[in-house]
Write a protein that holds these residues in place. Structure first.
Motif, PDB file in Angstrom:
ATOM      1  N   ARG A  71       0.829  -1.214   0.000  1.00 18.33           N
ATOM      2  CA  ARG A  71       0.000   0.000   0.000  1.00 18.33           C
ATOM      3  C   ARG A  71       0.858   1.258   0.000  1.00 18.33           C
ATOM      4  O   ARG A  71       0.513   2.264  -0.602  1.00 18.33           O
ATOM      5  CB  ARG A  71      -0.981  -0.004   1.164  1.00 18.33           C
ATOM      6  N   TRP A  72       2.021   1.222   0.663  1.00 19.89           N
ATOM      7  CA  TRP A  72       2.906   2.388   0.686  1.00 19.89           C
ATOM      8  C   TRP A  72       3.601   2.555  -0.659  1.00 19.89           C
ATOM      9  O   TRP A  72       3.831   3.682  -1.113  1.00 19.89           O
ATOM     10  CB  TRP A  72       3.919   2.285   1.816  1.00 19.89           C
ATOM     11  N   ALA A  73       3.936   1.452  -1.315  1.00 19.76           N
ATOM     12  CA  ALA A  73       4.552   1.532  -2.641  1.00 19.76           C
ATOM     13  C   ALA A  73       3.566   2.150  -3.637  1.00 19.76           C
ATOM     14  O   ALA A  73       3.940   3.021  -4.432  1.00 19.76           O
ATOM     15  CB  ALA A  73       5.003   0.152  -3.099  1.00 19.76           C
ATOM     16  N   ILE A  74       2.320   1.720  -3.596  1.00 20.12           N
ATOM     17  CA  ILE A  74       1.295   2.270  -4.490  1.00 20.12           C
ATOM     18  C   ILE A  74       1.100   3.752  -4.204  1.00 20.12           C
ATOM     19  O   ILE A  74       1.005   4.566  -5.125  1.00 20.12           O
ATOM     20  CB  ILE A  74      -0.039   1.497  -4.342  1.00 20.12           C
ATOM     21  N   LEU A  75       1.054   4.127  -2.941  1.00 17.43           N
ATOM     22  CA  LEU A  75       0.910   5.527  -2.572  1.00 17.43           C
ATOM     23  C   LEU A  75       2.081   6.346  -3.100  1.00 17.43           C
ATOM     24  O   LEU A  75       1.888   7.423  -3.676  1.00 17.43           O
ATOM     25  CB  LEU A  75       0.817   5.646  -1.045  1.00 17.43           C
ATOM     26  N   ALA A  76       3.298   5.833  -2.949  1.00 17.03           N
ATOM     27  CA  ALA A  76       4.487   6.541  -3.429  1.00 17.03           C
ATOM     28  C   ALA A  76       4.489   6.689  -4.943  1.00 17.03           C
ATOM     29  O   ALA A  76       4.972   7.692  -5.474  1.00 17.03           O
ATOM     30  CB  ALA A  76       5.748   5.814  -2.968  1.00 17.03           C
ATOM     31  N   ILE A  77       3.935   5.727  -5.640  1.00 16.90           N
ATOM     32  CA  ILE A  77       3.887   5.790  -7.104  1.00 16.90           C
ATOM     33  C   ILE A  77       2.776   6.726  -7.574  1.00 16.90           C
ATOM     34  O   ILE A  77       2.952   7.467  -8.539  1.00 16.90           O
ATOM     35  CB  ILE A  77       3.686   4.374  -7.694  1.00 16.90           C
ATOM     36  N   CYS A  78       1.640   6.722  -6.894  1.00 18.54           N
ATOM     37  CA  CYS A  78       0.466   7.459  -7.368  1.00 18.54           C
ATOM     38  C   CYS A  78       0.421   8.929  -6.936  1.00 18.54           C
ATOM     39  O   CYS A  78      -0.099   9.770  -7.669  1.00 18.54           O
ATOM     40  CB  CYS A  78      -0.809   6.770  -6.894  1.00 18.54           C
ATOM     41  N   VAL A  79       0.934   9.248  -5.773  1.00 16.63           N
ATOM     42  CA  VAL A  79       0.799  10.616  -5.268  1.00 16.63           C
ATOM     43  C   VAL A  79       1.548  11.653  -6.109  1.00 16.63           C
ATOM     44  O   VAL A  79       0.981  12.698  -6.436  1.00 16.63           O
ATOM     45  CB  VAL A  79       1.181  10.697  -3.774  1.00 16.63           C
ATOM     46  N   PRO A  80       2.820  11.429  -6.505  1.00 22.31           N
ATOM     47  CA  PRO A  80       3.490  12.475  -7.301  1.00 22.31           C
ATOM     48  C   PRO A  80       2.769  12.842  -8.597  1.00 22.31           C
ATOM     49  O   PRO A  80       2.586  14.036  -8.875  1.00 22.31           O
ATOM     50  CB  PRO A  80       4.888  11.894  -7.552  1.00 22.31           C
ATOM     51  N   PRO A  81       2.304  11.870  -9.408  1.00 20.72           N
ATOM     52  CA  PRO A  81       1.556  12.289 -10.600  1.00 20.72           C
ATOM     53  C   PRO A  81       0.262  13.025 -10.245  1.00 20.72           C
ATOM     54  O   PRO A  81      -0.124  13.967 -10.947  1.00 20.72           O
ATOM     55  CB  PRO A  81       1.244  10.980 -11.332  1.00 20.72           C
ATOM     56  N   MET A  82      -0.394  12.615  -9.167  1.00 26.83           N
ATOM     57  CA  MET A  82      -1.621  13.295  -8.755  1.00 26.83           C
ATOM     58  C   MET A  82      -1.327  14.750  -8.389  1.00 26.83           C
ATOM     59  O   MET A  82      -2.092  15.650  -8.747  1.00 26.83           O
ATOM     60  CB  MET A  82      -2.286  12.558  -7.597  1.00 26.83           C
ATOM     61  N   ILE A  83      -0.233  14.987  -7.681  1.00 31.19           N
ATOM     62  CA  ILE A  83       0.147  16.357  -7.332  1.00 31.19           C
ATOM     63  C   ILE A  83       0.429  17.156  -8.602  1.00 31.19           C
ATOM     64  O   ILE A  83       0.007  18.303  -8.732  1.00 31.19           O
ATOM     65  CB  ILE A  83       1.360  16.366  -6.373  1.00 31.19           C
ATOM     66  N   ASP A  84       1.125  16.539  -9.556  1.00 30.82           N
ATOM     67  CA  ASP A  84       1.395  17.226 -10.817  1.00 30.82           C
ATOM     68  C   ASP A  84       0.106  17.537 -11.569  1.00 30.82           C
ATOM     69  O   ASP A  84      -0.030  18.620 -12.149  1.00 30.82           O
ATOM     70  CB  ASP A  84       2.323  16.394 -11.706  1.00 30.82           C
TER      71      ASP A  84
END
Length: 178
Positions: A71-84
């Motif tokens: 779940r932390w790996a998915i969060l780390a992958i998904c959050v930066p593009p979402m912020i962008d």
């Protein structure tokens, strides 16, 4: 010393891109750009090898490559593009000329994946695997994170002048806030 080495390698490469009018995503310019992006990792390796030798390098890579919960790996992958995407929507919403996610010309999926892999393998071991633990030990979790965030944002300054990079044509404050 970490910041000095990382900045020296990266800024030299980025200034070369700017001065020679190289594209950061084609021909020689791509490899100059990659050299700049992996500079934090290189800086961490140099200092770790000098301070701890082979044992230090093994410990460094054990820490950097350790398993994390899915779940932390998915969060780390998904959050930066979402912020962008959010930042790009704000930029477009205010009628500004460029959003960080919307590149001119648009990037292919292969270019986006390759770029993300270079960032993950090049930047993150240096910033988060090497610098952050040391800064937290010195300044505490909040202070260390703030120092790293400011240093990381300032490290990107030359990219605001290089056409084709995600930072080109955007405001520095938007990077500093993300």
């Amino acid at each position: 010393m970490f910041f000095l080495i990382a900045y020296a390698i990266s800024w030299t490469a980025w200034i070369t891109l700017f001065a020679r009018h190289f594209s950061p995503f084609a021909g020689r310019g791509r490899w100059v750009y990659v050299a700049a992006v992996i500079a934090p990792h290189v800086a961490a390796l140099v200092i770790t090898a000098v301070e701890g030798g082979h044992a230090g390098l093994r410990a460094f890579y054990r820490r950097v490559l350790r398993q994390v919960p899915f779940r932390w790996a998915i969060l780390a992958i998904c959050v930066p593009p979402m912020i962008d995407w959010i930042r790009a929507a704000i930029v477009v919403g205010f009628g500004l000329p460029h959003g960080a996610f919307f590149h001119r010309p648009p990037r292919t999926l292969t270019a986006l994946v390759f770029g993300q892999l270079v960032v993950v393998a090049g930047e993150e071991p240096g910033w988060r695997g090497f610098a952050l633990p040391r800064l937290i030990a010195r300044f505490g979790p909040i202070g260390g994170t703030l120092v790293l965030g400011i240093a990381w944002a300032c490290w990107h300054l030359p990219l605001f002048m290089i056409a084709g990079t995600p930072q080109y044509g955007t405001g520095f404050l938007s990077l500093l806030c993300c």
